[in-house]
Design an enzyme around this catalytic site. Sequence first.
Site, PDB file in Angstrom:
ATOM      1  N   TYR A 149      -0.996  23.794  -5.227  1.00 35.29           N
ATOM      2  CA  TYR A 149      -2.395  23.649  -5.648  1.00 35.29           C
ATOM      3  C   TYR A 149      -3.199  24.906  -5.301  1.00 35.29           C
ATOM      4  O   TYR A 149      -3.838  25.508  -6.164  1.00 35.29           O
ATOM      5  CB  TYR A 149      -2.990  22.425  -4.942  1.00 35.29           C
ATOM      6  N   ARG A 190      -7.716  10.245  -1.172  1.00 30.18           N
ATOM      7  CA  ARG A 190      -8.746  11.124  -0.622  1.00 30.18           C
ATOM      8  C   ARG A 190      -9.563  10.360   0.409  1.00 30.18           C
ATOM      9  O   ARG A 190      -9.678   9.139   0.357  1.00 30.18           O
ATOM     10  CB  ARG A 190      -9.621  11.695  -1.734  1.00 30.18           C
ATOM     11  N   VAL A 191     -10.125  11.124   1.330  1.00 33.34           N
ATOM     12  CA  VAL A 191     -10.667  10.480   2.517  1.00 33.34           C
ATOM     13  C   VAL A 191     -11.815   9.520   2.208  1.00 33.34           C
ATOM     14  O   VAL A 191     -11.880   8.419   2.777  1.00 33.34           O
ATOM     15  CB  VAL A 191     -11.025  11.543   3.586  1.00 33.34           C
ATOM     16  N   THR A 214     -13.136  18.938  10.045  1.00 32.41           N
ATOM     17  CA  THR A 214     -14.404  18.720   9.339  1.00 32.41           C
ATOM     18  C   THR A 214     -14.264  18.956   7.835  1.00 32.41           C
ATOM     19  O   THR A 214     -13.396  19.691   7.380  1.00 32.41           O
ATOM     20  CB  THR A 214     -15.511  19.666   9.859  1.00 32.41           C
TER      21      THR A 214
HETATM   22  P1  NAD Z   1      -9.056  14.124 -11.151  1.00 30.68           P
HETATM   23  O1  NAD Z   1      -7.618  14.033 -10.771  1.00 30.68           O
HETATM   24  O2  NAD Z   1      -9.857  12.869 -11.166  1.00 30.68           O
HETATM   25  O3  NAD Z   1      -9.202  14.796 -12.589  1.00 30.68           O
HETATM   26  C1  NAD Z   1      -8.296  15.723 -13.107  1.00 30.68           C
HETATM   27  C2  NAD Z   1      -8.084  15.389 -14.579  1.00 30.68           C
HETATM   28  O4  NAD Z   1      -7.188  16.350 -15.140  1.00 30.68           O
HETATM   29  C3  NAD Z   1      -7.442  14.008 -14.789  1.00 30.68           C
HETATM   30  O5  NAD Z   1      -8.117  13.318 -15.800  1.00 30.68           O
HETATM   31  C4  NAD Z   1      -6.006  14.345 -15.202  1.00 30.68           C
HETATM   32  O6  NAD Z   1      -5.414  13.352 -15.983  1.00 30.68           O
HETATM   33  C5  NAD Z   1      -6.211  15.665 -15.923  1.00 30.68           C
HETATM   34  N1  NAD Z   1      -5.018  16.502 -15.948  1.00 30.68           N
HETATM   35  C6  NAD Z   1      -4.190  16.803 -14.917  1.00 30.68           C
HETATM   36  N2  NAD Z   1      -3.201  17.627 -15.347  1.00 30.68           N
HETATM   37  C7  NAD Z   1      -3.426  17.841 -16.678  1.00 30.68           C
HETATM   38  C8  NAD Z   1      -2.751  18.588 -17.661  1.00 30.68           C
HETATM   39  N3  NAD Z   1      -1.636  19.273 -17.399  1.00 30.68           N
HETATM   40  N4  NAD Z   1      -3.255  18.589 -18.920  1.00 30.68           N
HETATM   41  C9  NAD Z   1      -4.379  17.880 -19.230  1.00 30.68           C
HETATM   42  N5  NAD Z   1      -5.052  17.145 -18.322  1.00 30.68           N
HETATM   43  C10 NAD Z   1      -4.575  17.133 -17.057  1.00 30.68           C
HETATM   44  O7  NAD Z   1      -9.709  15.209 -10.193  1.00 30.68           O
HETATM   45  P2  NAD Z   1     -11.225  15.660 -10.034  1.00 30.68           P
HETATM   46  O8  NAD Z   1     -11.607  15.372  -8.647  1.00 30.68           O
HETATM   47  O9  NAD Z   1     -12.046  15.150 -11.138  1.00 30.68           O
HETATM   48  O10 NAD Z   1     -11.075  17.236 -10.155  1.00 30.68           O
HETATM   49  C11 NAD Z   1     -11.389  17.924 -11.356  1.00 30.68           C
HETATM   50  C12 NAD Z   1     -11.194  19.427 -11.145  1.00 30.68           C
HETATM   51  O11 NAD Z   1     -12.043  19.869 -10.079  1.00 30.68           O
HETATM   52  C13 NAD Z   1      -9.770  19.794 -10.752  1.00 30.68           C
HETATM   53  O12 NAD Z   1      -9.423  21.001 -11.385  1.00 30.68           O
HETATM   54  C14 NAD Z   1      -9.865  19.997  -9.259  1.00 30.68           C
HETATM   55  O13 NAD Z   1      -8.916  20.926  -8.813  1.00 30.68           O
HETATM   56  C15 NAD Z   1     -11.280  20.528  -9.112  1.00 30.68           C
HETATM   57  N6  NAD Z   1     -11.805  20.245  -7.757  1.00 30.68           N
HETATM   58  C16 NAD Z   1     -12.187  18.984  -7.401  1.00 30.68           C
HETATM   59  C17 NAD Z   1     -12.654  18.744  -6.114  1.00 30.68           C
HETATM   60  C18 NAD Z   1     -13.120  17.377  -5.671  1.00 30.68           C
HETATM   61  O14 NAD Z   1     -13.495  17.221  -4.504  1.00 30.68           O
HETATM   62  N7  NAD Z   1     -13.122  16.378  -6.510  1.00 30.68           N
HETATM   63  C19 NAD Z   1     -12.721  19.796  -5.194  1.00 30.68           C
HETATM   64  C20 NAD Z   1     -12.288  21.056  -5.584  1.00 30.68           C
HETATM   65  C21 NAD Z   1     -11.858  21.281  -6.880  1.00 30.68           C
HETATM   66  N1  UDP Z   2      -7.917  12.075   5.836  1.00 34.92           N
HETATM   67  C1  UDP Z   2      -7.881  11.074   6.813  1.00 34.92           C
HETATM   68  N2  UDP Z   2      -7.559   9.806   6.439  1.00 34.92           N
HETATM   69  C2  UDP Z   2      -7.300   9.470   5.147  1.00 34.92           C
HETATM   70  C3  UDP Z   2      -7.348  10.484   4.155  1.00 34.92           C
HETATM   71  C4  UDP Z   2      -7.655  11.777   4.544  1.00 34.92           C
HETATM   72  O1  UDP Z   2      -8.128  11.324   8.003  1.00 34.92           O
HETATM   73  O2  UDP Z   2      -7.030   8.277   4.893  1.00 34.92           O
HETATM   74  C5  UDP Z   2      -8.296  13.443   6.248  1.00 34.92           C
HETATM   75  C6  UDP Z   2      -7.346  14.538   5.774  1.00 34.92           C
HETATM   76  O3  UDP Z   2      -6.281  14.721   6.701  1.00 34.92           O
HETATM   77  C7  UDP Z   2      -8.276  15.732   5.722  1.00 34.92           C
HETATM   78  C8  UDP Z   2      -9.612  15.121   5.313  1.00 34.92           C
HETATM   79  O4  UDP Z   2      -9.523  13.741   5.630  1.00 34.92           O
HETATM   80  O5  UDP Z   2      -8.419  16.307   6.992  1.00 34.92           O
HETATM   81  C9  UDP Z   2      -9.951  15.294   3.838  1.00 34.92           C
HETATM   82  O6  UDP Z   2      -8.850  14.851   3.092  1.00 34.92           O
HETATM   83  P1  UDP Z   2      -8.852  14.805   1.495  1.00 34.92           P
HETATM   84  O7  UDP Z   2      -7.449  14.510   1.066  1.00 34.92           O
HETATM   85  O8  UDP Z   2      -9.926  13.906   1.031  1.00 34.92           O
HETATM   86  O9  UDP Z   2      -9.295  16.271   1.030  1.00 34.92           O
HETATM   87  P2  UDP Z   2      -8.806  17.756   1.418  1.00 34.92           P
HETATM   88  O10 UDP Z   2      -7.889  17.700   2.612  1.00 34.92           O
HETATM   89  O11 UDP Z   2      -8.127  18.239   0.186  1.00 34.92           O
HETATM   90  O12 UDP Z   2     -10.082  18.435   1.722  1.00 34.92           O
END
Ligand code: NAD
Ligand code: UDP
Length: 319
Positions: A149, A190-191, A214
Amino acid sequence: MKNYHRKRILVTGGAGFLGSHLCERLLNEGNDVLCLDNFFTGTRENIIHLMDNHRFELIRHDVVEPILLEVDEIYNLACPASPIHYQYNPIKTTKTSVMGAINMLGLARRTRAWIMQASTSEVYGDPQVHPQPESYWGNVNPIGPRSCYDEGKRCAETLFFDYHREHGIPIKVARIFNTYGPRMHPADGRVVSNFIIQALKGEDITIYGDGTQTRSFCYVDEMVDAFIRLMGSPEDFTGPVNLGNPAEFTIRELAEKVIDITGSGSRLIRKPLPADDPKQRQPDIRLAREALGWAPRIKLEEGLKKTIAHFEQLLSESA
Ligand code: NAD
Ligand code: UDP
Protein backbone atom coordinates in the site's frame (compact mmCIF):
# COMPACT_ATOMS: atom_id res chain seq x y z
CA MET A 1 -17.11 18.26 -26.96
CA LYS A 2 -16.64 19.14 -23.31
CA ASN A 3 -19.43 20.95 -21.54
CA TYR A 4 -17.70 23.53 -19.39
CA HIS A 5 -20.82 24.54 -17.48
CA ARG A 6 -21.86 21.10 -16.30
CA LYS A 7 -18.74 19.05 -15.75
CA ARG A 8 -18.47 15.34 -16.38
CA ILE A 9 -16.51 13.95 -13.47
CA LEU A 10 -15.04 10.49 -13.05
CA VAL A 11 -14.67 9.10 -9.53
CA THR A 12 -12.69 5.86 -9.42
CA GLY A 13 -13.43 3.87 -6.29
CA GLY A 14 -16.75 5.75 -6.28
CA ALA A 15 -18.66 2.94 -4.56
CA GLY A 16 -16.32 3.00 -1.55
CA PHE A 17 -16.49 4.95 1.67
CA LEU A 18 -14.95 8.26 0.57
CA GLY A 19 -15.92 7.82 -3.09
CA SER A 20 -19.63 7.45 -2.40
CA HIS A 21 -19.69 10.65 -0.33
CA LEU A 22 -17.76 12.44 -3.05
CA CYS A 23 -20.14 11.24 -5.81
CA GLU A 24 -23.09 12.45 -3.74
CA ARG A 25 -21.57 15.88 -3.21
CA LEU A 26 -20.58 16.29 -6.87
CA LEU A 27 -24.10 15.34 -7.99
CA ASN A 28 -25.59 17.79 -5.51
CA GLU A 29 -23.47 20.49 -7.11
CA GLY A 30 -25.05 19.74 -10.49
CA ASN A 31 -22.30 17.71 -12.18
CA ASP A 32 -22.51 14.55 -14.26
CA VAL A 33 -20.81 11.82 -12.25
CA LEU A 34 -19.27 8.61 -13.58
CA CYS A 35 -18.65 6.23 -10.72
CA LEU A 36 -16.10 3.55 -11.64
CA ASP A 37 -15.54 0.63 -9.29
CA ASN A 38 -14.66 -3.07 -9.29
CA PHE A 39 -16.60 -3.60 -6.02
CA PHE A 40 -13.64 -5.12 -4.20
CA THR A 41 -14.39 -3.17 -1.04
CA GLY A 42 -17.12 -0.85 -2.33
CA THR A 43 -20.77 -1.83 -2.35
CA ARG A 44 -23.93 -1.06 -4.28
CA GLU A 45 -25.58 -0.09 -0.98
CA ASN A 46 -23.18 2.85 -0.72
CA ILE A 47 -24.49 4.35 -3.96
CA ILE A 48 -27.98 2.87 -4.26
CA HIS A 49 -29.52 6.22 -3.32
CA LEU A 50 -27.77 7.84 -6.31
CA MET A 51 -28.90 5.30 -8.93
CA ASP A 52 -32.13 7.11 -9.83
CA ASN A 53 -30.29 10.32 -10.58
CA HIS A 54 -30.06 10.66 -14.37
CA ARG A 55 -26.71 12.45 -14.00
CA PHE A 56 -25.19 9.44 -12.22
CA GLU A 57 -23.61 6.55 -14.15
CA LEU A 58 -22.07 3.41 -12.72
CA ILE A 59 -19.23 1.64 -14.53
CA ARG A 60 -18.03 -1.74 -13.26
CA HIS A 61 -14.38 -1.69 -14.20
CA ASP A 62 -10.94 -2.41 -12.76
CA VAL A 63 -8.50 0.52 -12.93
CA VAL A 64 -5.69 -1.94 -13.64
CA GLU A 65 -7.15 -2.08 -17.17
CA PRO A 66 -7.21 1.01 -19.44
CA ILE A 67 -10.56 2.63 -20.23
CA LEU A 68 -11.68 5.20 -22.79
CA LEU A 69 -14.05 7.88 -21.50
CA GLU A 70 -14.72 11.58 -22.07
CA VAL A 71 -14.28 13.45 -18.81
CA ASP A 72 -13.36 16.89 -17.50
CA GLU A 73 -12.10 15.86 -14.07
CA ILE A 74 -10.88 12.64 -12.47
CA TYR A 75 -10.74 11.83 -8.78
CA ASN A 76 -8.61 8.68 -8.51
CA LEU A 77 -9.69 6.96 -5.31
CA ALA A 78 -9.70 3.32 -6.43
CA CYS A 79 -7.62 1.30 -3.96
CA PRO A 80 -8.47 -0.72 -0.87
CA ALA A 81 -7.62 1.46 2.12
CA SER A 82 -7.75 -0.70 5.22
CA PRO A 83 -4.83 -2.95 6.20
CA ILE A 84 -7.02 -6.10 6.16
CA HIS A 85 -8.22 -5.39 2.64
CA TYR A 86 -5.00 -4.14 1.08
CA GLN A 87 -3.04 -7.05 2.54
CA TYR A 88 -5.57 -9.61 1.25
CA ASN A 89 -3.92 -9.56 -2.19
CA PRO A 90 -0.86 -7.34 -1.82
CA ILE A 91 0.36 -7.73 -5.40
CA LYS A 92 -3.02 -6.60 -6.66
CA THR A 93 -2.88 -3.64 -4.28
CA THR A 94 0.39 -2.43 -5.78
CA LYS A 95 -1.00 -3.00 -9.29
CA THR A 96 -4.12 -1.01 -8.44
CA SER A 97 -2.10 1.96 -7.25
CA VAL A 98 0.54 1.87 -9.98
CA MET A 99 -1.37 0.62 -13.04
CA GLY A 100 -4.43 2.53 -11.88
CA ALA A 101 -2.40 5.74 -11.77
CA ILE A 102 -0.88 5.09 -15.22
CA ASN A 103 -4.28 4.35 -16.74
CA MET A 104 -6.02 7.34 -15.17
CA LEU A 105 -3.13 9.67 -16.02
CA GLY A 106 -3.27 8.36 -19.59
CA LEU A 107 -6.97 9.16 -19.66
CA ALA A 108 -6.31 12.63 -18.24
CA ARG A 109 -3.67 13.18 -20.90
CA ARG A 110 -5.99 12.21 -23.75
CA THR A 111 -8.96 14.21 -22.50
CA ARG A 112 -7.00 17.12 -20.94
CA ALA A 113 -8.86 16.41 -17.71
CA TRP A 114 -7.67 17.65 -14.34
CA ILE A 115 -6.85 14.76 -12.03
CA MET A 116 -6.62 14.31 -8.28
CA GLN A 117 -4.84 11.41 -6.63
CA ALA A 118 -6.03 10.04 -3.28
CA SER A 119 -2.62 9.58 -1.72
CA THR A 120 -2.13 8.91 1.95
CA SER A 121 -0.35 9.76 5.16
CA GLU A 122 1.15 6.26 4.79
CA VAL A 123 3.70 7.80 2.43
CA TYR A 124 5.31 9.04 5.68
CA GLY A 125 5.45 5.47 7.03
CA ASP A 126 6.34 5.38 10.73
CA PRO A 127 7.29 9.06 10.83
CA GLN A 128 10.32 10.39 12.66
CA VAL A 129 9.17 13.98 12.15
CA HIS A 130 6.09 15.05 14.07
CA PRO A 131 3.67 16.48 13.01
CA GLN A 132 4.32 15.60 9.38
CA PRO A 133 4.80 18.43 6.86
CA GLU A 134 4.64 17.72 3.11
CA SER A 135 8.39 18.31 2.88
CA TYR A 136 9.09 15.21 5.00
CA TRP A 137 10.13 12.25 2.79
CA GLY A 138 8.99 9.61 5.24
CA ASN A 139 10.23 6.47 6.93
CA VAL A 140 8.74 3.59 4.98
CA ASN A 141 9.67 -0.08 5.13
CA PRO A 142 9.84 -1.18 1.46
CA ILE A 143 9.47 -4.92 2.19
CA GLY A 144 6.95 -5.21 5.05
CA PRO A 145 3.26 -6.18 5.07
CA ARG A 146 2.15 -2.55 4.68
CA SER A 147 4.57 -1.86 1.82
CA CYS A 148 2.18 -2.92 -0.98
CA TYR A 149 0.00 0.00 0.00
CA ASP A 150 2.62 2.52 1.13
CA GLU A 151 5.03 2.00 -1.76
CA GLY A 152 2.19 1.68 -4.29
CA LYS A 153 0.90 5.08 -3.20
CA ARG A 154 4.42 6.56 -3.22
CA CYS A 155 4.97 5.29 -6.76
CA ALA A 156 1.60 6.71 -7.79
CA GLU A 157 2.72 10.13 -6.51
CA THR A 158 5.91 9.78 -8.58
CA LEU A 159 3.84 8.97 -11.68
CA PHE A 160 1.59 11.96 -11.08
CA PHE A 161 4.54 14.33 -10.90
CA ASP A 162 6.28 12.74 -13.92
CA TYR A 163 3.13 13.02 -16.06
CA HIS A 164 2.83 16.61 -14.88
CA ARG A 165 6.44 17.44 -15.76
CA GLU A 166 6.51 15.44 -19.02
CA HIS A 167 3.03 16.12 -20.35
CA GLY A 168 1.84 19.22 -18.49
CA ILE A 169 -1.20 17.48 -17.00
CA PRO A 170 -2.92 19.49 -14.25
CA ILE A 171 -2.49 17.27 -11.19
CA LYS A 172 -3.56 17.49 -7.55
CA VAL A 173 -2.07 15.14 -4.96
CA ALA A 174 -3.94 14.84 -1.65
CA ARG A 175 -2.20 13.12 1.26
CA ILE A 176 -5.22 11.91 3.19
CA PHE A 177 -4.92 11.19 6.91
CA ASN A 178 -7.30 8.83 8.77
CA THR A 179 -10.87 9.69 7.84
CA TYR A 180 -14.02 8.24 9.35
CA GLY A 181 -17.80 8.49 9.09
CA PRO A 182 -20.94 6.73 7.87
CA ARG A 183 -20.41 4.04 5.19
CA MET A 184 -17.04 2.91 6.49
CA HIS A 185 -16.92 -0.79 5.67
CA PRO A 186 -18.11 -2.55 8.85
CA ALA A 187 -15.68 -5.44 8.38
CA ASP A 188 -12.56 -3.66 7.24
CA GLY A 189 -10.94 -3.70 10.66
CA ARG A 190 -10.25 0.02 10.83
CA VAL A 191 -10.08 1.35 14.32
CA VAL A 192 -13.11 3.67 14.33
CA SER A 193 -15.53 1.14 12.82
CA ASN A 194 -14.12 -1.72 14.90
CA PHE A 195 -14.47 0.13 18.20
CA ILE A 196 -17.97 1.40 17.43
CA ILE A 197 -19.28 -2.01 16.38
CA GLN A 198 -17.64 -3.70 19.36
CA ALA A 199 -19.11 -1.11 21.72
CA LEU A 200 -22.60 -1.36 20.23
CA LYS A 201 -22.54 -5.15 20.44
CA GLY A 202 -21.16 -5.08 23.98
CA GLU A 203 -18.08 -7.02 22.83
CA ASP A 204 -14.53 -6.48 24.07
CA ILE A 205 -12.81 -3.48 22.51
CA THR A 206 -9.57 -4.63 20.91
CA ILE A 207 -6.65 -2.30 21.55
CA TYR A 208 -3.61 -3.34 19.53
CA GLY A 209 -0.40 -2.85 21.50
CA ASP A 210 -0.58 -0.61 24.56
CA GLY A 211 -2.91 1.92 22.92
CA THR A 212 -0.46 4.81 23.21
CA GLN A 213 0.00 5.02 19.42
CA THR A 214 -1.75 8.07 18.03
CA ARG A 215 -3.89 8.95 15.03
CA SER A 216 -5.69 12.12 13.92
CA PHE A 217 -9.23 11.58 12.67
CA CYS A 218 -11.08 13.72 10.11
CA TYR A 219 -14.83 13.51 9.55
CA VAL A 220 -15.74 12.45 6.00
CA ASP A 221 -17.78 15.54 4.99
CA GLU A 222 -14.83 17.81 5.69
CA MET A 223 -12.50 15.56 3.70
CA VAL A 224 -14.83 15.66 0.70
CA ASP A 225 -14.94 19.44 0.99
CA ALA A 226 -11.14 19.49 0.87
CA PHE A 227 -11.10 17.32 -2.29
CA ILE A 228 -13.41 19.74 -4.06
CA ARG A 229 -11.44 22.77 -2.96
CA LEU A 230 -8.24 21.08 -4.10
CA MET A 231 -9.66 20.29 -7.54
CA GLY A 232 -10.86 23.89 -7.77
CA SER A 233 -7.48 25.37 -6.83
CA PRO A 234 -5.36 27.14 -9.47
CA GLU A 235 -3.66 24.95 -12.07
CA ASP A 236 -0.19 25.65 -10.69
CA PHE A 237 -1.13 24.24 -7.29
CA THR A 238 -0.28 20.54 -7.51
CA GLY A 239 0.28 19.62 -3.88
CA PRO A 240 1.16 17.24 -2.39
CA VAL A 241 -1.04 18.64 0.33
CA ASN A 242 -1.85 17.08 3.69
CA LEU A 243 -5.58 16.73 4.36
CA GLY A 244 -6.64 15.68 7.82
CA ASN A 245 -7.71 16.85 11.23
CA PRO A 246 -4.68 17.84 13.32
CA ALA A 247 -6.41 16.92 16.61
CA GLU A 248 -4.40 13.90 17.73
CA PHE A 249 -5.63 11.12 20.03
CA THR A 250 -4.15 7.95 21.43
CA ILE A 251 -5.99 4.80 20.42
CA ARG A 252 -6.89 4.28 24.07
CA GLU A 253 -8.46 7.76 24.22
CA LEU A 254 -10.51 6.91 21.13
CA ALA A 255 -11.75 3.69 22.77
CA GLU A 256 -12.75 5.61 25.91
CA LYS A 257 -14.63 8.21 23.87
CA VAL A 258 -16.57 5.51 22.00
CA ILE A 259 -17.50 3.80 25.29
CA ASP A 260 -18.51 7.13 26.74
CA ILE A 261 -20.78 8.12 23.85
CA THR A 262 -22.38 4.69 23.38
CA GLY A 263 -22.73 4.07 27.12
CA SER A 264 -21.43 0.58 26.39
CA GLY A 265 -20.34 -1.86 29.08
CA SER A 266 -17.55 -3.21 26.82
CA ARG A 267 -14.14 -3.89 28.36
CA LEU A 268 -10.85 -2.80 26.82
CA ILE A 269 -8.61 -5.74 25.97
CA ARG A 270 -5.15 -5.80 24.46
CA LYS A 271 -4.09 -7.63 21.29
CA PRO A 272 -0.67 -7.75 19.62
CA LEU A 273 0.39 -4.68 17.67
CA PRO A 274 0.48 -5.39 13.90
CA ALA A 275 3.90 -5.21 12.16
CA ASP A 276 5.09 -1.73 11.13
CA ASP A 277 2.13 -0.04 12.85
CA PRO A 278 3.01 3.70 12.88
CA LYS A 279 3.47 5.01 16.45
CA GLN A 280 2.19 8.51 15.79
CA ARG A 281 0.47 10.46 13.09
CA GLN A 282 -0.64 14.06 12.92
CA PRO A 283 -0.93 16.20 9.81
CA ASP A 284 0.70 19.59 9.55
CA ILE A 285 -2.07 21.34 7.58
CA ARG A 286 -0.54 24.78 7.17
CA LEU A 287 -0.40 24.33 3.39
CA ALA A 288 -4.07 23.28 3.16
CA ARG A 289 -5.05 26.30 5.26
CA GLU A 290 -3.08 28.70 3.06
CA ALA A 291 -3.70 27.23 -0.38
CA LEU A 292 -7.25 25.93 0.03
CA GLY A 293 -8.57 28.03 2.92
CA TRP A 294 -9.50 24.70 4.50
CA ALA A 295 -9.32 23.45 8.07
CA PRO A 296 -11.52 20.87 9.79
CA ARG A 297 -13.93 22.09 12.47
CA ILE A 298 -15.89 18.97 13.38
CA LYS A 299 -14.71 17.64 16.73
CA LEU A 300 -14.13 13.94 17.21
CA GLU A 301 -17.09 13.57 19.62
CA GLU A 302 -19.45 15.19 17.11
CA GLY A 303 -18.26 13.05 14.19
CA LEU A 304 -18.32 9.91 16.32
CA LYS A 305 -21.94 10.56 17.28
CA LYS A 306 -22.97 10.69 13.60
CA THR A 307 -20.92 7.60 12.80
CA ILE A 308 -22.33 5.69 15.77
CA ALA A 309 -25.88 6.57 14.65
CA HIS A 310 -25.07 5.10 11.22
CA PHE A 311 -23.73 1.84 12.66
CA GLU A 312 -26.66 1.59 15.09
CA GLN A 313 -29.03 1.67 12.15
CA LEU A 314 -26.92 -0.84 10.20
CA LEU A 315 -26.89 -3.26 13.11
CA SER A 316 -30.63 -2.88 13.71
CA GLU A 317 -31.33 -3.62 10.02
CA SER A 318 -29.20 -6.77 10.10
CA ALA A 319 -30.67 -7.99 13.41
P1 NAD B 1 -12.70 2.01 0.34
O1 NAD B 1 -12.06 0.66 0.39
O2 NAD B 1 -14.02 2.17 1.00
O3 NAD B 1 -12.86 2.48 -1.17
C1 NAD B 1 -12.00 2.10 -2.20
C2 NAD B 1 -12.86 1.81 -3.43
O4 NAD B 1 -11.99 1.45 -4.51
C3 NAD B 1 -13.83 0.64 -3.23
O5 NAD B 1 -15.09 0.98 -3.70
C4 NAD B 1 -13.20 -0.49 -4.05
O6 NAD B 1 -14.13 -1.42 -4.50
C5 NAD B 1 -12.53 0.30 -5.17
N1 NAD B 1 -11.42 -0.40 -5.79
C6 NAD B 1 -10.40 -1.05 -5.18
N2 NAD B 1 -9.55 -1.56 -6.11
C7 NAD B 1 -10.06 -1.22 -7.33
C8 NAD B 1 -9.65 -1.46 -8.65
N3 NAD B 1 -8.56 -2.17 -8.94
N4 NAD B 1 -10.41 -0.96 -9.66
C9 NAD B 1 -11.54 -0.25 -9.40
N5 NAD B 1 -11.98 0.00 -8.15
C10 NAD B 1 -11.24 -0.48 -7.13
O7 NAD B 1 -11.63 3.03 0.92
P2 NAD B 1 -11.77 4.59 1.23
O8 NAD B 1 -11.52 4.75 2.66
O9 NAD B 1 -12.99 5.14 0.63
O10 NAD B 1 -10.49 5.15 0.47
C11 NAD B 1 -10.59 5.78 -0.80
C12 NAD B 1 -9.21 6.25 -1.24
O11 NAD B 1 -8.69 7.17 -0.27
C13 NAD B 1 -8.20 5.12 -1.36
O12 NAD B 1 -7.38 5.36 -2.48
C14 NAD B 1 -7.40 5.24 -0.09
O13 NAD B 1 -6.09 4.78 -0.27
C15 NAD B 1 -7.43 6.74 0.16
N6 NAD B 1 -7.25 7.03 1.60
C16 NAD B 1 -8.25 6.81 2.49
C17 NAD B 1 -8.04 7.08 3.84
C18 NAD B 1 -9.12 6.88 4.88
O14 NAD B 1 -8.86 7.11 6.06
N7 NAD B 1 -10.31 6.47 4.52
C19 NAD B 1 -6.80 7.56 4.27
C20 NAD B 1 -5.79 7.74 3.33
C21 NAD B 1 -6.04 7.50 1.98
N1 UDP C 1 -6.26 -0.54 16.03
C1 UDP C 1 -6.61 -1.05 17.28
N2 UDP C 1 -7.69 -1.88 17.37
C2 UDP C 1 -8.44 -2.21 16.29
C3 UDP C 1 -8.09 -1.69 15.02
C4 UDP C 1 -6.98 -0.86 14.93
O1 UDP C 1 -5.97 -0.76 18.30
O2 UDP C 1 -9.42 -2.97 16.47
C5 UDP C 1 -5.11 0.38 15.95
C6 UDP C 1 -4.08 0.03 14.88
O3 UDP C 1 -3.11 -0.88 15.39
C7 UDP C 1 -3.49 1.39 14.58
C8 UDP C 1 -4.67 2.34 14.75
O4 UDP C 1 -5.61 1.64 15.56
O5 UDP C 1 -2.50 1.72 15.52
C9 UDP C 1 -5.32 2.77 13.45
O6 UDP C 1 -5.60 1.61 12.71
P1 UDP C 1 -6.36 1.65 11.30
O7 UDP C 1 -6.27 0.28 10.71
O8 UDP C 1 -7.70 2.24 11.48
O9 UDP C 1 -5.55 2.71 10.41
P2 UDP C 1 -3.99 2.91 10.07
O10 UDP C 1 -3.15 2.02 10.94
O11 UDP C 1 -3.90 2.56 8.62
O12 UDP C 1 -3.79 4.34 10.36
